[in-house]
Design a protein around this motif. Structure first.
Motif, PDB file in Angstrom:
ATOM      1  N   ASP A  70       0.880  -1.109   0.004  1.00  0.00           N
ATOM      2  CA  ASP A  70      -0.125  -0.058  -0.014  1.00  0.00           C
ATOM      3  C   ASP A  70       0.865   1.154   0.006  1.00  0.00           C
ATOM      4  OD1 ASP A  70      -1.743   2.221   0.627  1.00  0.00           O
ATOM      5  OD2 ASP A  70      -3.010   0.782   1.889  1.00  0.00           O
ATOM      6  N   PRO A  71       0.917   2.262  -0.897  1.00  0.00           N
ATOM      7  CA  PRO A  71       1.816   3.206  -1.002  1.00  0.00           C
ATOM      8  C   PRO A  71       1.405   4.208   0.127  1.00  0.00           C
ATOM      9  CG  PRO A  71      -0.117   3.427  -2.738  1.00  0.00           C
ATOM     10  CD  PRO A  71      -0.134   2.153  -2.131  1.00  0.00           C
ATOM     11  N   GLY A  72       0.219   3.989   0.837  1.00  0.00           N
ATOM     12  CA  GLY A  72      -0.114   4.902   2.063  1.00  0.00           C
ATOM     13  C   GLY A  72       0.564   4.471   3.204  1.00  0.00           C
ATOM     14  N   VAL A  73       1.134   3.408   3.172  1.00  0.00           N
ATOM     15  CA  VAL A  73       1.696   2.838   4.358  1.00  0.00           C
ATOM     16  C   VAL A  73       3.136   3.078   4.321  1.00  0.00           C
ATOM     17  CG1 VAL A  73       2.017   0.568   5.645  1.00  0.00           C
ATOM     18  CG2 VAL A  73      -0.146   1.106   4.626  1.00  0.00           C
ATOM     19  N   ASP A  74       3.793   3.589   5.640  1.00  0.00           N
ATOM     20  CA  ASP A  74       5.047   3.801   5.687  1.00  0.00           C
ATOM     21  C   ASP A  74       5.654   2.695   6.483  1.00  0.00           C
ATOM     22  OD1 ASP A  74       7.718   5.257   5.896  1.00  0.00           O
ATOM     23  OD2 ASP A  74       6.926   5.847   7.870  1.00  0.00           O
ATOM     24  N   VAL A  75       5.279   2.068   7.411  1.00  0.00           N
ATOM     25  CA  VAL A  75       5.602   0.921   8.075  1.00  0.00           C
ATOM     26  C   VAL A  75       4.616   0.051   8.417  1.00  0.00           C
ATOM     27  CG1 VAL A  75       6.925   0.296  10.460  1.00  0.00           C
ATOM     28  CG2 VAL A  75       7.678   2.323   9.126  1.00  0.00           C
ATOM     29  N   ALA A  76       4.927  -1.209   8.398  1.00  0.00           N
ATOM     30  CA  ALA A  76       4.030  -2.349   8.701  1.00  0.00           C
ATOM     31  C   ALA A  76       4.920  -3.434   9.209  1.00  0.00           C
ATOM     32  CB  ALA A  76       3.183  -2.751   7.632  1.00  0.00           C
ATOM     33  N   HIS A  77       4.943  -3.514  10.757  1.00  0.00           N
ATOM     34  CA  HIS A  77       5.900  -4.386  11.448  1.00  0.00           C
ATOM     35  C   HIS A  77       5.209  -5.360  12.327  1.00  0.00           C
ATOM     36  CE1 HIS A  77       9.624  -5.343  13.599  1.00  0.00           C
ATOM     37  NE2 HIS A  77       8.942  -4.999  14.606  1.00  0.00           N
ATOM     38  N   HIS A  78       5.786  -6.664  12.372  1.00  0.00           N
ATOM     39  CA  HIS A  78       5.079  -7.685  13.262  1.00  0.00           C
ATOM     40  C   HIS A  78       6.080  -7.688  14.341  1.00  0.00           C
ATOM     41  CE1 HIS A  78       5.633 -12.023  14.158  1.00  0.00           C
ATOM     42  NE2 HIS A  78       4.287 -11.883  14.487  1.00  0.00           N
ATOM     43  N   LYS A  79       5.639  -7.696  15.529  1.00  0.00           N
ATOM     44  CA  LYS A  79       6.319  -7.818  16.755  1.00  0.00           C
ATOM     45  C   LYS A  79       5.899  -8.839  17.422  1.00  0.00           C
ATOM     46  CE  LYS A  79       6.670  -4.089  19.171  1.00  0.00           C
ATOM     47  NZ  LYS A  79       6.580  -2.784  19.964  1.00  0.00           N
ATOM     48  N   GLN A  80       6.577  -9.672  18.001  1.00  0.00           N
ATOM     49  CA  GLN A  80       6.371 -10.717  19.143  1.00  0.00           C
ATOM     50  C   GLN A  80       7.445 -11.139  20.146  1.00  0.00           C
ATOM     51  OE1 GLN A  80       4.780 -14.528  17.025  1.00  0.00           O
ATOM     52  NE2 GLN A  80       4.034 -15.053  19.028  1.00  0.00           N
ATOM     53  N   ALA A  81       7.151 -10.648  21.312  1.00  0.00           N
ATOM     54  CA  ALA A  81       8.044 -10.571  22.450  1.00  0.00           C
ATOM     55  C   ALA A  81       8.741 -12.032  22.718  1.00  0.00           C
ATOM     56  CB  ALA A  81       7.496  -9.714  23.501  1.00  0.00           C
ATOM     57  N   PHE A  82       7.813 -12.809  22.586  1.00  0.00           N
ATOM     58  CA  PHE A  82       8.056 -14.253  22.813  1.00  0.00           C
ATOM     59  C   PHE A  82       7.507 -15.303  22.061  1.00  0.00           C
ATOM     60  CE2 PHE A  82       8.430 -11.913  26.917  1.00  0.00           C
ATOM     61  CZ  PHE A  82       9.817 -12.185  27.180  1.00  0.00           C
ATOM     62  N   GLN A  83       7.907 -16.500  21.821  1.00  0.00           N
ATOM     63  CA  GLN A  83       7.018 -17.240  20.831  1.00  0.00           C
ATOM     64  C   GLN A  83       5.839 -17.730  21.362  1.00  0.00           C
ATOM     65  OE1 GLN A  83       9.473 -20.970  20.181  1.00  0.00           O
ATOM     66  NE2 GLN A  83       8.159 -21.659  18.523  1.00  0.00           N
TER      67      GLN A  83
ATOM     68  N   LEU B  17       0.852  -6.122  15.861  1.00  0.00           N
ATOM     69  CA  LEU B  17       0.913  -5.493  14.427  1.00  0.00           C
ATOM     70  C   LEU B  17       0.994  -3.952  14.428  1.00  0.00           C
ATOM     71  CD1 LEU B  17       0.967  -5.780  11.169  1.00  0.00           C
ATOM     72  CD2 LEU B  17      -1.342  -5.294  11.269  1.00  0.00           C
ATOM     73  N   VAL B  18       2.205  -3.394  14.148  1.00  0.00           N
ATOM     74  CA  VAL B  18       2.157  -1.864  14.134  1.00  0.00           C
ATOM     75  C   VAL B  18       2.322  -1.437  12.861  1.00  0.00           C
ATOM     76  CG1 VAL B  18       3.883  -0.052  14.922  1.00  0.00           C
ATOM     77  CG2 VAL B  18       3.707  -2.104  16.071  1.00  0.00           C
ATOM     78  N   VAL B  19       1.502  -0.406  12.430  1.00  0.00           N
ATOM     79  CA  VAL B  19       1.262   0.300  11.317  1.00  0.00           C
ATOM     80  C   VAL B  19       1.402   1.751  11.234  1.00  0.00           C
ATOM     81  CG1 VAL B  19      -0.013   0.466   9.056  1.00  0.00           C
ATOM     82  CG2 VAL B  19       0.068  -1.665  10.284  1.00  0.00           C
ATOM     83  N   THR B  20       2.198   2.355  10.436  1.00  0.00           N
ATOM     84  CA  THR B  20       2.371   3.746  10.409  1.00  0.00           C
ATOM     85  C   THR B  20       1.785   3.973   8.875  1.00  0.00           C
ATOM     86  OG1 THR B  20       4.841   3.968   9.732  1.00  0.00           O
ATOM     87  CG2 THR B  20       3.820   3.972  12.462  1.00  0.00           C
ATOM     88  N   THR B  21       1.245   5.270   8.656  1.00  0.00           N
ATOM     89  CA  THR B  21       0.748   5.550   7.387  1.00  0.00           C
ATOM     90  C   THR B  21       1.285   6.978   6.946  1.00  0.00           C
ATOM     91  OG1 THR B  21      -1.376   6.449   8.269  1.00  0.00           O
ATOM     92  CG2 THR B  21      -1.135   4.221   7.577  1.00  0.00           C
ATOM     93  N   ILE B  22       1.284   7.421   5.796  1.00  0.00           N
ATOM     94  CA  ILE B  22       1.841   8.754   5.184  1.00  0.00           C
ATOM     95  C   ILE B  22       0.645   9.158   4.298  1.00  0.00           C
ATOM     96  CG2 ILE B  22       4.307   8.417   5.354  1.00  0.00           C
ATOM     97  CD1 ILE B  22       4.243   7.638   2.627  1.00  0.00           C
ATOM     98  N   GLY B  23       0.429  10.497   4.286  1.00  0.00           N
ATOM     99  CA  GLY B  23      -0.297  11.039   3.199  1.00  0.00           C
ATOM    100  C   GLY B  23      -1.772  11.135   3.576  1.00  0.00           C
ATOM    101  N   GLY B  24      -2.034  10.974   4.849  1.00  0.00           N
ATOM    102  CA  GLY B  24      -3.367  11.209   5.459  1.00  0.00           C
ATOM    103  C   GLY B  24      -4.204   9.761   5.382  1.00  0.00           C
ATOM    104  N   ARG B  25      -3.541   8.611   4.974  1.00  0.00           N
ATOM    105  CA  ARG B  25      -4.123   7.475   5.010  1.00  0.00           C
ATOM    106  C   ARG B  25      -4.623   7.115   6.150  1.00  0.00           C
ATOM    107  NH1 ARG B  25      -6.813   3.398   2.633  1.00  0.00           N
ATOM    108  NH2 ARG B  25      -5.786   1.603   2.000  1.00  0.00           N
ATOM    109  N   PRO B  26      -5.651   6.476   6.637  1.00  0.00           N
ATOM    110  CA  PRO B  26      -5.937   6.145   8.178  1.00  0.00           C
ATOM    111  C   PRO B  26      -5.353   4.636   8.196  1.00  0.00           C
ATOM    112  CG  PRO B  26      -7.933   6.950   7.069  1.00  0.00           C
ATOM    113  CD  PRO B  26      -7.050   6.978   6.122  1.00  0.00           C
ATOM    114  N   PRO B  27      -4.728   4.466   9.314  1.00  0.00           N
ATOM    115  CA  PRO B  27      -3.901   3.113   9.495  1.00  0.00           C
ATOM    116  C   PRO B  27      -5.131   1.973   9.353  1.00  0.00           C
ATOM    117  CG  PRO B  27      -3.601   4.455  11.558  1.00  0.00           C
ATOM    118  CD  PRO B  27      -4.392   5.301  10.404  1.00  0.00           C
ATOM    119  N   LEU B  28      -6.116   2.265  10.195  1.00  0.00           N
ATOM    120  CA  LEU B  28      -7.159   0.966  10.270  1.00  0.00           C
ATOM    121  C   LEU B  28      -7.940   0.678   9.082  1.00  0.00           C
ATOM    122  CD1 LEU B  28      -9.128   1.720  13.468  1.00  0.00           C
ATOM    123  CD2 LEU B  28      -7.181   0.027  13.336  1.00  0.00           C
TER     124      LEU B  28
END
Length: 94
Positions: free
Chosen positions: A37-50, A56-67
């Motif tokens: 998605d060109p409106g998504v800056d970062v999409a990162h999966h995090k899992q502290a332990f197995q 899921l952490v998502v940051t967007t650009i250009g006014g794109r709502p992350p949800l």
């Protein structure tokens, strides 16, 4: 079975969502699809332990709502799964 989601953080350009009781396979696929998605800056999966729930952490650009970006990516993944099912059914009848 429905996924249980917990919204940890939501701003105009960032969302953090915990996928309770889920493994990392779907969250990894969703993060990979979000990057398309060109409106998504970062999409990162995090899992502290197995054994912990994936986040899921998502940051967007250009006014794109992350949800909205997450919803659109999930719909695309669903469409891919539907196409795969049709192809598998065609193989079974061949």
């Amino acid at each position: 079975m429905a996924m249980k989601l917990k919204l940890l953080e939501l701003t105009d350009d960032k969302a953090r969502i915990l996928f309770e009781g889920e493994g990392n396979t779907y969250v990894n696929a969703l993060a990979a699809e979000l990057i398309n998605d060109p409106g998504v800056d970062v999409a990162h999966h995090k899992q502290a332990f197995q054994f912990s729930d994936p986040e899921l952490v998502v940051t967007t650009i250009g006014g794109r709502p992350p949800l909205l970006a997450i919803t659109d990516a999930a719909k695309r993944l669903s469409g891919y799964a539907g196409e795969l099912l049709q192809q598998m059914e065609a193989l079974e009848t061949a």
